[in-house]
Design a protein around this motif. Structure first.
Motif, PDB file in Angstrom:
ATOM      1  N   ARG A 175       6.423   6.258 -45.333  1.00 40.35           N
ATOM      2  CA  ARG A 175       5.773   7.303 -45.882  1.00 40.35           C
ATOM      3  C   ARG A 175       6.848   8.570 -46.512  1.00 40.35           C
ATOM      4  O   ARG A 175       6.780   9.103 -47.596  1.00 40.35           O
ATOM      5  CB  ARG A 175       4.804   8.224 -45.015  1.00 40.35           C
ATOM      6  CG  ARG A 175       4.129   9.225 -45.431  1.00 40.35           C
ATOM      7  CD  ARG A 175       3.420   8.939 -46.726  1.00 40.35           C
ATOM      8  NE  ARG A 175       2.521   9.947 -47.132  1.00 40.35           N
ATOM      9  CZ  ARG A 175       1.877  10.308 -48.454  1.00 40.35           C
ATOM     10  NH1 ARG A 175       2.224   9.008 -49.351  1.00 40.35           N
ATOM     11  NH2 ARG A 175       1.124  11.411 -48.899  1.00 40.35           N
ATOM     12  N   ILE A 176       7.881   8.819 -45.616  1.00 40.65           N
ATOM     13  CA  ILE A 176       8.984   9.766 -45.737  1.00 40.65           C
ATOM     14  C   ILE A 176       9.519   9.201 -47.078  1.00 40.65           C
ATOM     15  O   ILE A 176      10.053   9.806 -48.190  1.00 40.65           O
ATOM     16  CB  ILE A 176       9.849   9.953 -44.599  1.00 40.65           C
ATOM     17  CG1 ILE A 176       8.862  10.660 -43.690  1.00 40.65           C
ATOM     18  CG2 ILE A 176      11.138  10.630 -45.046  1.00 40.65           C
ATOM     19  CD1 ILE A 176       9.739  10.777 -42.146  1.00 40.65           C
ATOM     20  N   ASP A 177       9.964   7.949 -47.237  1.00 40.49           N
ATOM     21  CA  ASP A 177      10.575   7.433 -48.316  1.00 40.49           C
ATOM     22  C   ASP A 177       9.855   7.440 -49.234  1.00 40.49           C
ATOM     23  O   ASP A 177      10.428   7.748 -50.571  1.00 40.49           O
ATOM     24  CB  ASP A 177      10.851   5.914 -48.286  1.00 40.49           C
ATOM     25  CG  ASP A 177      11.632   5.096 -49.222  1.00 40.49           C
ATOM     26  OD1 ASP A 177      12.790   5.364 -49.254  1.00 40.49           O
ATOM     27  OD2 ASP A 177      11.061   4.632 -50.063  1.00 40.49           O
ATOM     28  N   GLU A 178       8.570   7.386 -49.472  1.00 40.78           N
ATOM     29  CA  GLU A 178       7.824   7.990 -50.616  1.00 40.78           C
ATOM     30  C   GLU A 178       7.928   9.266 -51.258  1.00 40.78           C
ATOM     31  O   GLU A 178       7.435   9.607 -52.603  1.00 40.78           O
ATOM     32  CB  GLU A 178       6.273   7.485 -50.294  1.00 40.78           C
ATOM     33  CG  GLU A 178       5.995   6.139 -50.027  1.00 40.78           C
ATOM     34  CD  GLU A 178       4.569   5.722 -49.677  1.00 40.78           C
ATOM     35  OE1 GLU A 178       3.652   6.614 -49.794  1.00 40.78           O
ATOM     36  OE2 GLU A 178       4.218   4.541 -49.708  1.00 40.78           O
ATOM     37  N   LEU A 179       7.986  10.197 -50.331  1.00 40.24           N
ATOM     38  CA  LEU A 179       8.167  11.557 -50.691  1.00 40.24           C
ATOM     39  C   LEU A 179       9.459  11.895 -51.068  1.00 40.24           C
ATOM     40  O   LEU A 179       9.598  13.402 -51.666  1.00 40.24           O
ATOM     41  CB  LEU A 179       7.724  12.483 -49.329  1.00 40.24           C
ATOM     42  CG  LEU A 179       6.291  12.290 -49.082  1.00 40.24           C
ATOM     43  CD1 LEU A 179       6.221  13.129 -47.789  1.00 40.24           C
ATOM     44  CD2 LEU A 179       5.429  12.535 -49.825  1.00 40.24           C
ATOM     45  N   VAL A 180      10.628  11.162 -51.058  1.00 38.59           N
ATOM     46  CA  VAL A 180      11.933  11.300 -51.480  1.00 38.59           C
ATOM     47  C   VAL A 180      11.823  11.688 -53.091  1.00 38.59           C
ATOM     48  O   VAL A 180      11.258  10.663 -53.685  1.00 38.59           O
ATOM     49  CB  VAL A 180      13.013  10.519 -51.055  1.00 38.59           C
ATOM     50  CG1 VAL A 180      14.448  10.834 -51.705  1.00 38.59           C
ATOM     51  CG2 VAL A 180      13.176  10.217 -49.461  1.00 38.59           C
TER      52      VAL A 180
END
Length: 367
Positions: A175-180
């Motif tokens: 999920r964090i990777d999607e927000l980068v």
């Protein structure tokens, strides 16, 4: 089109400022979550291995949790009471040990430690401070530790936070990777891999080294007959993450206690004063324990578990611990190592780009 560099720097600066403010104002509140996150991060590779063996994530985390609970119960029943008892005895014995040191120095260096000398007066002042403040210091340390890591945090909040973070670790990272930001996703992923490698090598690897050496020192010193072997081993293992410091601090403390315990003198046995000579063999065994521990750390444990290059210099670690500890208290000390690793990776990345840029290479250098 990517945002201008100045605007990107503003946004990243705001994010960093918000993080520091959160650490400043919410230190005690976020403590269990920091501890839980650290535990989940350290245990995630084990959960991944269970998954590779065919277990589901839930079953894997449940197995790890049950095993950790068994270890924790064993520590509560067997190790922690003895550790607290030896710590209390060591603080209570400190004035006596200091008095014996003063007497030994006075016997061997009478010209230096005469009643009018500055050294003699300073030793007297230190002895009085130890006698008056020793018990008070112990009580304040214990009360601070209980206030900081109270029973509710240890037994309820931290395990629950660690359990759920470990259970959802892969989903959270995805999920964090999607927000980068998409313009920087590859760069961020590359930096994240470097940070993870550094943290994995240092926190997981060095944490294992600390645990092994602390256990070795404690068991070996207790077998050797040192009265405070458990607390000395605990201290040595705790600071082993700073190269040579653990062996130096633990070795000096252990040998110093051994000198007082096994030096010639008299002791009361069943109400009778019994004289005994200096037991050089016992003192040598205590020194040899730390010598072998240093050999074990430098030639076997650290190369195998940590690796030859972690990227965290001991001086940088001490600086980070001092700065973050003074600014944010105990929480700051907990996050000092990961933040130091992150800052170190970012600085190396910035230096690499600086050396490839026009500012470093100059106008006359061909691109």
């Amino acid at each position: 089109m990517a945002l201008p560099v100045q605007q990107q720097a503003k946004y990243w600066g705001i994010a960093t400022t918000v993080l520091l403010i959160a650490l400043w104002f919410l230190g005690d509140v976020i403590l269990p979550f920091v501890l839980g996150g650290a535990i989940a991060y350290c245990l995630d590779p084990i959960a991944d291995r269970f998954e590779a063996m065919g277990f589901s994530r839930t079953v894997s985390v449940t197995i790890i949790t049950l095993a950790a609970a068994v270890v924790f119960i064993i520590l509560i029943l067997l190790v922690i009471p003895t550790l607290i008892s030896q710590t209390t005895q060591l603080v209570n014995t400190a004035p006596e040990l200091f008095s014996r040191l003063q007497a030994a120095l006075t016997d061997r260096f009478p010209s230096i430690l005469d009643s009018e000398s500055t050294v003699h007066k300073q030793l007297l002042a230190i002895g009085e401070a130890i006698q008056s403040k020793g018990g008070e210091l112990m009580n304040s340390v214990l009360s601070s530790a209980i206030g900081l890591l109270n029973v509710v945090i240890l037994l309820v909040i931290v395990p629950v936070v660690a359990f759920y973070l470990l259970l959802d670790w892969d989903r959270m990272t995805a999920r964090i990777d999607e927000l980068v930001p998409r313009d920087h996703v590859e760069t961020v992923r590359m930096l994240a891999r470097q940070i993870d490698n550094t943290l994995a090598s240092f926190i997981r690897g060095q944490g294992t080294v600390c645990l092994i050496l602390g256990t070795y020192y404690a068991v070996a010193l207790m077998i050797a007959g040192l009265k405070f072997g458990l607390i000395v081993g605990f201290i040595a293992g705790l600071v082993t993450f700073i190269p040579y410091v653990g062996a130096l601090v633990g070795g000096v403390l252990a040998v110093g206690l051994a000198l007082f315990q096994f030096w010639s003198g008299t002791e009361m046995v069943d109400g009778v004063a019994v004289a005994h000579g200096t037991n050089w063999l016992r003192i040598g065994i205590v020194a040899g324990i730390f010598g072998f521990g240093q050999f074990l750390e430098g030639n076997i444990l650290t190369p195998k578990l940590v690796g030859s290059s972690v990227g965290l210099h001991p001086v940088w670690l001490l600086f980070a611990l001092s700065v973050f500890g003074s600014l944010f208290g105990f929480v700051g000390m907990l996050v000092a190592v990961p933040l130091a690793a992150i800052i170190g990776v970012l600085i190396r990345y910035a230096i690499e780009h600086y050396k490839g840029g026009r500012l470093y290479r100059g106008l006359s250098t061909d691109e």
